[in-house]
Design a protein around this motif. Sequence first.
Motif, mmCIF file in Angstrom:
data_model
loop_
_atom_site.group_PDB
_atom_site.id
_atom_site.type_symbol
_atom_site.label_atom_id
_atom_site.label_comp_id
_atom_site.label_asym_id
_atom_site.label_seq_id
_atom_site.Cartn_x
_atom_site.Cartn_y
_atom_site.Cartn_z
ATOM 1 N N ALA A 63 0.824 -1.217 0.000
ATOM 2 C CA ALA A 63 0.000 0.000 0.000
ATOM 3 C C ALA A 63 0.856 1.265 0.000
ATOM 4 N N PRO A 64 1.806 1.435 0.939
ATOM 5 C CA PRO A 64 2.630 2.641 0.865
ATOM 6 C C PRO A 64 3.526 2.674 -0.367
ATOM 7 N N ALA A 65 3.955 1.512 -0.864
ATOM 8 C CA ALA A 65 4.771 1.499 -2.077
ATOM 9 C C ALA A 65 3.988 2.035 -3.263
ATOM 10 N N ILE A 66 2.713 1.707 -3.341
ATOM 11 C CA ILE A 66 1.880 2.184 -4.447
ATOM 12 C C ILE A 66 1.503 3.648 -4.267
ATOM 13 N N PHE A 67 1.055 4.013 -3.071
ATOM 14 C CA PHE A 67 0.402 5.306 -2.873
ATOM 15 C C PHE A 67 1.279 6.358 -2.200
ATOM 16 N N GLY A 68 2.359 5.947 -1.543
ATOM 17 C CA GLY A 68 3.216 6.894 -0.845
ATOM 18 C C GLY A 68 2.649 7.302 0.504
ATOM 19 N N GLY A 69 3.438 8.071 1.250
ATOM 20 C CA GLY A 69 2.998 8.593 2.538
ATOM 21 C C GLY A 69 2.832 7.521 3.592
ATOM 22 N N LEU A 70 1.996 7.807 4.568
ATOM 23 C CA LEU A 70 1.612 6.870 5.613
ATOM 24 C C LEU A 70 0.309 6.205 5.183
ATOM 25 N N THR A 71 0.283 4.882 5.221
ATOM 26 C CA THR A 71 -0.951 4.198 4.835
ATOM 27 C C THR A 71 -1.440 3.297 5.956
ATOM 28 N N ILE A 72 -2.760 3.280 6.110
ATOM 29 C CA ILE A 72 -3.443 2.296 6.940
ATOM 30 C C ILE A 72 -4.054 1.298 5.963
ATOM 31 N N ALA A 73 -3.742 0.022 6.124
ATOM 32 C CA ALA A 73 -4.260 -0.996 5.208
ATOM 33 C C ALA A 73 -5.034 -2.042 5.995
ATOM 34 N N TRP A 74 -6.117 -2.520 5.412
ATOM 35 C CA TRP A 74 -6.917 -3.562 6.040
ATOM 36 C C TRP A 74 -7.557 -4.405 4.943
ATOM 37 N N VAL A 75 -8.108 -5.534 5.347
ATOM 38 C CA VAL A 75 -8.703 -6.460 4.390
ATOM 39 C C VAL A 75 -10.184 -6.602 4.693
ATOM 40 N N THR A 76 -11.008 -6.499 3.659
ATOM 41 C CA THR A 76 -12.451 -6.659 3.774
ATOM 42 C C THR A 76 -12.868 -7.898 2.978
ATOM 43 N N PRO A 77 -14.122 -8.336 3.115
ATOM 44 C CA PRO A 77 -14.585 -9.465 2.289
ATOM 45 C C PRO A 77 -14.477 -9.183 0.795
ATOM 46 N N GLU A 78 -14.481 -7.912 0.432
ATOM 47 C CA GLU A 78 -14.369 -7.543 -0.978
ATOM 48 C C GLU A 78 -12.923 -7.396 -1.435
ATOM 49 N N GLY A 79 -11.974 -7.447 -0.487
ATOM 50 C CA GLY A 79 -10.573 -7.309 -0.853
ATOM 51 C C GLY A 79 -9.863 -6.295 0.022
ATOM 52 N N PRO A 80 -8.573 -6.034 -0.262
ATOM 53 C CA PRO A 80 -7.807 -5.091 0.552
ATOM 54 C C PRO A 80 -8.255 -3.653 0.324
ATOM 55 N N ALA A 81 -8.070 -2.825 1.366
ATOM 56 C CA ALA A 81 -8.411 -1.408 1.275
ATOM 57 C C ALA A 81 -7.321 -0.609 1.971
ATOM 58 N N HIS A 82 -7.304 0.694 1.716
ATOM 59 C CA HIS A 82 -6.264 1.526 2.330
ATOM 60 C C HIS A 82 -6.753 2.949 2.516
ATOM 61 N N LYS A 83 -6.076 3.657 3.399
ATOM 62 C CA LYS A 83 -6.243 5.092 3.563
ATOM 63 C C LYS A 83 -4.869 5.719 3.631
#
Length: 319
Positions: free
Chosen positions: A150-170
């Motif tokens: 997630a941070p490699a793709i989007f940069g900055g500080l990322t919060i990543a989690w997994v949902t039934p639909e797939g991974p998500a990030h902020k």
Amino acid sequence: MTAATGVPATLDGRAVHVKVPATSANLGPGFDTLGLALSVYDELEVRVRQEPGASVEVHGIGAGDVPTDESNLVVRAIAHAFSRVGQPMPGLDLVAHNVIPHGRGMGSSGAAIVAGIMAAKGLLEGIVEFDADALLRLATELEGHPDNVAPAIFGGLTIAWVTPEGPAHKKLNVHRGVSPAVFVPEHTMSTQLARSLQPTSVPHEDAIFNVSRSALLIAALIQSPELLHAATEDRLHQSYRASAMPETDRLIRVLRDCGLAAVVSGAGPSVLVLGSDPAQRLLAADLVARHAETPWQALLLAVDFKGATVVPHPADALV
């Protein structure tokens, strides 16, 4: 991600340049959730060729060690992305310029996967469009968890989690006073080994402790860097891995005893220091130089805010 309709455009002559930052995951209490992009970069040139298969030329870290054929992780990531969108894999020439240390807890495998996914995005531009969710999903399918990709793709500080639909990030922007440094030893650490040292359950009070510190760490990184030392305390993973990284553990104790926010970078064995100002990085470098029993490389870095990039590249410029 959606495929274009009609006759597929040819990939002949297409070439792209990809740049991906290093990352540090966990950041102390944010186990498998928090990640930070850092200003160390692997770069990749990819060119479509007529002959099937793939060849990889590696410069820098990993030269002579990593595979240079279709088994290379970058090539496998490209092939994974092409397959998932129903596109035939073309023949490829790759030139990798690697700077991110391997096996040191700075996200080298995640960077390789992201480089491949971004290369596929660039090569298929106008044929298939990859949105942010698709990029994260494809990278996580290969990496197994999203905290590094997630941070490699989007940069900055990322919060990543997994949902039934797939991974998500902020993605969050980091306070300008935060000054990261990574101290890299000569020895490596297997992520698989590090994970094997984790218990299957932890005491309830330790879980509560880490929840409070993770919440505090977000506030410290985006608003109040003076809280970083308290915010980087951890009871979920670092103590369990300490026996496998004794010098890492000892240096972290030295640094924390001097008031510095020092943690294991990813699975280790590198040490990440999150300084509240640039002077703290210099203090950390001095302490490591004086107390380390083996050579450690000091990387005084910045937070990367941009994340991975891909741009068209002249095919005859691959060197």
